[in-house]
Write a protein that holds these residues in place. Structure first.
Motif, PDB file in Angstrom:
ATOM      1  N   UNK A  29       0.841  -1.200   0.000  1.00  0.00           N
ATOM      2  CA  UNK A  29       0.000   0.000   0.000  1.00  0.00           C
ATOM      3  C   UNK A  29       0.876   1.249   0.000  1.00  0.00           C
ATOM      4  N   UNK A  30       0.320   2.338  -0.500  1.00  0.00           N
ATOM      5  CA  UNK A  30       1.043   3.605  -0.577  1.00  0.00           C
ATOM      6  C   UNK A  30       0.918   4.336   0.760  1.00  0.00           C
ATOM      7  N   UNK A  31       1.901   4.139   1.623  1.00  0.00           N
ATOM      8  CA  UNK A  31       1.882   4.691   2.976  1.00  0.00           C
ATOM      9  C   UNK A  31       3.218   5.359   3.258  1.00  0.00           C
ATOM     10  N   UNK A  32       3.159   6.540   3.855  1.00  0.00           N
ATOM     11  CA  UNK A  32       4.386   7.144   4.372  1.00  0.00           C
ATOM     12  C   UNK A  32       4.206   7.321   5.875  1.00  0.00           C
ATOM     13  N   UNK A  33       5.293   7.184   6.591  1.00  0.00           N
ATOM     14  CA  UNK A  33       5.274   7.397   8.036  1.00  0.00           C
ATOM     15  C   UNK A  33       6.053   8.673   8.315  1.00  0.00           C
ATOM     16  N   UNK A  34       5.394   9.600   8.994  1.00  0.00           N
ATOM     17  CA  UNK A  34       6.013  10.867   9.359  1.00  0.00           C
ATOM     18  C   UNK A  34       6.151  10.887  10.877  1.00  0.00           C
ATOM     19  N   UNK A  35       7.388  10.979  11.362  1.00  0.00           N
ATOM     20  CA  UNK A  35       7.649  10.926  12.795  1.00  0.00           C
ATOM     21  C   UNK A  35       8.173  12.257  13.304  1.00  0.00           C
ATOM     22  N   UNK A  36       7.510  12.791  14.323  1.00  0.00           N
ATOM     23  CA  UNK A  36       8.025  13.940  15.067  1.00  0.00           C
ATOM     24  C   UNK A  36       8.712  13.353  16.290  1.00  0.00           C
ATOM     25  N   UNK A  37      10.017  13.493  16.342  1.00  0.00           N
ATOM     26  CA  UNK A  37      10.818  12.851  17.382  1.00  0.00           C
ATOM     27  C   UNK A  37      11.443  13.922  18.270  1.00  0.00           C
ATOM     28  N   UNK A  38      11.153  13.845  19.555  1.00  0.00           N
ATOM     29  CA  UNK A  38      11.773  14.740  20.530  1.00  0.00           C
ATOM     30  C   UNK A  38      12.768  13.939  21.346  1.00  0.00           C
ATOM     31  N   UNK A  39      14.003  14.413  21.428  1.00  0.00           N
ATOM     32  CA  UNK A  39      15.008  13.725  22.221  1.00  0.00           C
ATOM     33  C   UNK A  39      16.291  13.501  21.441  1.00  0.00           C
ATOM     34  N   UNK A  40      17.043  12.494  21.832  1.00  0.00           N
ATOM     35  CA  UNK A  40      18.348  12.243  21.219  1.00  0.00           C
ATOM     36  C   UNK A  40      18.276  12.018  19.709  1.00  0.00           C
ATOM     37  N   UNK A  41      19.315  12.472  19.037  1.00  0.00           N
ATOM     38  CA  UNK A  41      19.368  12.340  17.584  1.00  0.00           C
ATOM     39  C   UNK A  41      19.439  10.920  17.087  1.00  0.00           C
ATOM     40  N   UNK A  42      19.952  10.007  17.912  1.00  0.00           N
ATOM     41  CA  UNK A  42      20.070   8.611  17.486  1.00  0.00           C
ATOM     42  C   UNK A  42      18.705   8.011  17.182  1.00  0.00           C
ATOM     43  N   UNK A  43      17.689   8.358  17.960  1.00  0.00           N
ATOM     44  CA  UNK A  43      16.333   7.843  17.718  1.00  0.00           C
ATOM     45  C   UNK A  43      15.797   8.385  16.394  1.00  0.00           C
ATOM     46  N   UNK A  44      15.981   9.661  16.151  1.00  0.00           N
ATOM     47  CA  UNK A  44      15.537  10.258  14.890  1.00  0.00           C
ATOM     48  C   UNK A  44      16.256   9.621  13.709  1.00  0.00           C
ATOM     49  N   UNK A  45      17.548   9.400  13.849  1.00  0.00           N
ATOM     50  CA  UNK A  45      18.327   8.787  12.781  1.00  0.00           C
ATOM     51  C   UNK A  45      17.845   7.369  12.498  1.00  0.00           C
ATOM     52  N   UNK A  46      17.575   6.606  13.549  1.00  0.00           N
ATOM     53  CA  UNK A  46      17.107   5.227  13.372  1.00  0.00           C
ATOM     54  C   UNK A  46      15.788   5.199  12.604  1.00  0.00           C
ATOM     55  N   UNK A  47      14.860   6.091  12.949  1.00  0.00           N
ATOM     56  CA  UNK A  47      13.572   6.123  12.245  1.00  0.00           C
ATOM     57  C   UNK A  47      13.746   6.594  10.806  1.00  0.00           C
TER      58      UNK A  47
END
Length: 83
Positions: A29-47
């Motif tokens: 299916x045509x799905x995008x996941x948009x994550x607003x991540x607050x906190x350490x950059x490693x979590x944002x990078x992983x997502x």
């Protein structure tokens, strides 16, 4: 065609599990996941490496601001998921 919005702070394991689950259940299916991540950059990078569009803040913004940040980056009809 939807943008699934995720706001997360300080729970990297849960965010990554959420993304894996969405990817598994929406395969084909045509799905995008948009994550607003607050906190350490490693979590944002992983997502980001998992294929998410990421809006990252090192400071806690609060839920409303995080959801609005995610909504701003979505390119499809939004679907908000509490996480």
């Amino acid at each position: 065609m939807v943008s699934i919005l995720l706001a997360t702070a300080g729970r990297p394991g849960k965010g990554e599990a959420f993304v894996r689950s969405v990817r598994e259940t929406t395969r084909g299916h045509d799905v995008e996941i948009v994550a607003a991540v607050d906190g350490p950059g490693a979590h944002a990078l992983a997502l980001s490496e998992m294929g998410c569009v990421v809006d990252h803040s090192t400071e806690y913004r609060g839920s409303s601001r995080a959801w609005n940040a995610a909504l701003k980056h979505g390119t499809r009809d939004p679907l908000v998921v509490a996480a």
